[in-house]
Design an enzyme around this catalytic site. Sequence first.
Site, short mmCIF file in Angstrom:
data_model
loop_
_atom_site.label_atom_id
_atom_site.label_comp_id
_atom_site.label_asym_id
_atom_site.label_seq_id
_atom_site.Cartn_x
_atom_site.Cartn_y
_atom_site.Cartn_z
N GLU A 133 -1.22 2.88 -3.35
CA GLU A 133 -1.57 2.67 -1.95
C GLU A 133 -0.29 2.35 -1.18
O GLU A 133 0.80 2.30 -1.75
CB GLU A 133 -2.61 1.54 -1.81
CG GLU A 133 -3.97 1.94 -2.38
CD GLU A 133 -5.03 0.86 -2.28
OE1 GLU A 133 -4.75 -0.22 -1.73
OE2 GLU A 133 -6.15 1.11 -2.75
N SER B 236 -5.36 -8.46 -2.34
CA SER B 236 -6.30 -9.53 -1.95
C SER B 236 -7.25 -9.91 -3.08
O SER B 236 -7.54 -11.10 -3.27
CB SER B 236 -7.08 -9.14 -0.70
OG SER B 236 -7.71 -7.91 -0.91
N ARG C 146 -0.03 -8.24 4.38
CA ARG C 146 -0.40 -8.19 2.96
C ARG C 146 -0.19 -6.80 2.37
O ARG C 146 -0.54 -5.80 2.98
CB ARG C 146 -1.87 -8.60 2.80
CG ARG C 146 -2.40 -8.43 1.40
CD ARG C 146 -3.77 -9.01 1.24
NE ARG C 146 -4.80 -8.33 1.99
CZ ARG C 146 -5.36 -7.17 1.65
NH1 ARG C 146 -4.95 -6.52 0.56
NH2 ARG C 146 -6.30 -6.64 2.40
N ARG D 106 1.01 -1.23 5.72
CA ARG D 106 -0.22 -1.12 6.49
C ARG D 106 -0.03 -1.39 7.99
O ARG D 106 -0.60 -0.71 8.83
CB ARG D 106 -1.20 -2.12 5.90
CG ARG D 106 -2.61 -1.82 6.15
CD ARG D 106 -3.47 -2.72 5.31
NE ARG D 106 -3.89 -2.06 4.10
CZ ARG D 106 -4.76 -2.58 3.24
NH1 ARG D 106 -5.26 -3.77 3.46
NH2 ARG D 106 -5.11 -1.93 2.16
C1 SIN Z 1 -8.61 -0.40 0.80
O1 SIN Z 1 -9.29 0.07 -0.10
O2 SIN Z 1 -7.88 0.25 1.54
C2 SIN Z 1 -8.67 -1.86 1.01
C3 SIN Z 1 -7.87 -2.54 0.02
C4 SIN Z 1 -7.22 -3.72 0.64
O3 SIN Z 1 -7.74 -4.28 1.60
O4 SIN Z 1 -6.12 -4.05 0.20
#
Ligand code: SIN
Length: 537
Positions: free
Chosen positions: A112, A378, A373, A274
């Site tokens: 991610e 989390s 974050r 993010r």
């Molecule tokens: C997501 O699946 O994008 C959320 C995961 C997160 O809030 O870190």
Amino acid sequence: MKRAVDFLVLGAGIAGLRAALTLAKSGTVMVVAKEAGQESNTHYAQGGIAVAMGGDEDVALHLEDTLMAGDGLVFSPAAVALVEDGPLRVDELMEWGARFDREDGELMRTREGAHSLPRILHAFGDATGAEIGRALRAEALRHERIEMVEWRMARSLMVRDGRVVGADLLDHDGGTHRVLARATLLATGGAGQIYSETTNPAVATGDGIALALEAGAEVADMEFYQFHPTALNLPGVPRFLLSEALRGEGAELVNEAGERFMERYHPMLELAPRDVVARAIVRESRSADETNPQTIYLDMRRVRGVNLRERFPGISAFLARHGLSLAEDRIPVSPAAHYFMGGVRTDLHGRTTLSGLYAAGEVAATGVHGANRLASNSLLEGLVFGARAAEAMVADAPLCSGKVDGKDESVGQGFVEANDGASVRIADCVERLRRCMWRSFGLLREGAGMRRGADEVAAIAGELESMRAVETGGRAGNEAVGMARVARAMAASALAREESRGAHFRSDFPTKRVEFARVHTVFTESVGVRFTSFGEE
Ligand code: SIN
């Protein structure tokens, strides 16, 4: 004698349940859920849980990514605790029955935003939080010393001689129940409902932060609210989360002309941190016409080698209900409030500034996430700091032991549900508060707008307080007063930080300033905002 337990845990998401499992070894535990047990942010977490299962080098990289995403504000001892304790806590979770996705017996890992490599474990494709919650609840139900209580919320903390000794709980029939405890843990999760646009469920109203503020505890980093870049953007449809894992599997962000635009904003493109992606989406949408934003889309139509319906079954099913398919359609997206980096200030063991009161998970501010974050940190935070807080609660409190038994003792009449007139006025205040917070303390902030917003928040808080003095408001009234209380702390902290860092972006102070590096805001209702460096007090 009032009802007494050794440990009171407010909240039944990942942090509360993980804490309860340690606490139950040493005493009786009551876990309180505001609605049915599974209803929490944990349940809706899709993408996964970030964890470095590959030894020291892997752990060091996870730390580096967490520090980088946090934009110069991560309290590094907290991040070290997170990444070092993480693998043990995830192993333990698997022993308790959590089933993560595997291929040929090996754990599958995805990537991610702002992660330097794929390290995110997932379950049932995009139902990671639900699976972790299920496993923890099943384990908790096996313990005879854990009592799960649903459909109650804490109305206030009981403070005696400066020590928190339990809470008054409000039930949905209007009764209040006094529960005395040697130690009380706030694990009430986030506060996304403070914003009109949020991925969070209705229960996420910041209750734990409001309780702590009312009792006089310090909160910290309240200016840092994370906006998830990609919530579904369809008129009249809730801002359903579209996991960052979609971009990890190759989804592109495109504008109305179909152009991929992230290269204009960050070298990591769609997998930038993010906060960067969320702002880029807003800027791109307004780039041609500020007053008439264009729609931004997630586009997976070019992704090959992944069966999208199998990999993302929950998301695919939700989209199908609205006539959309990941494989065939561009999916309209926009940012929405998602996760609170700020919260009740704690040390690395969940201790707040009030004795007898602890906090863990999203409700807490350890400094572990800094100003932004890292994706999927989390759930790991809930596990790691839930366990740490429980260990401290056991170490700090003289214990009694035994089964949870006895009947609740109802104390007084308590709140009854609001009459129709009060309900309408409370709902109106909440709607105005949520719109004001989105407008004035959303992704792009600016001094004059924030000052107007702060005045409006204060006026709404005043209206709610005066209503509370003469009328009763049940859960809705209680939540509304708490949301306004939290919003005031957010507004004051955002105004005080005269710079841009991570999720806090001000167009009147558009850059990071050295004088704010490693400096956190701390807020109490008696003093207001002050600045401090974590670890130095
Ligand atoms: C997501 O699946 O994008 C959320 C995961 C997160 O809030 O870190």
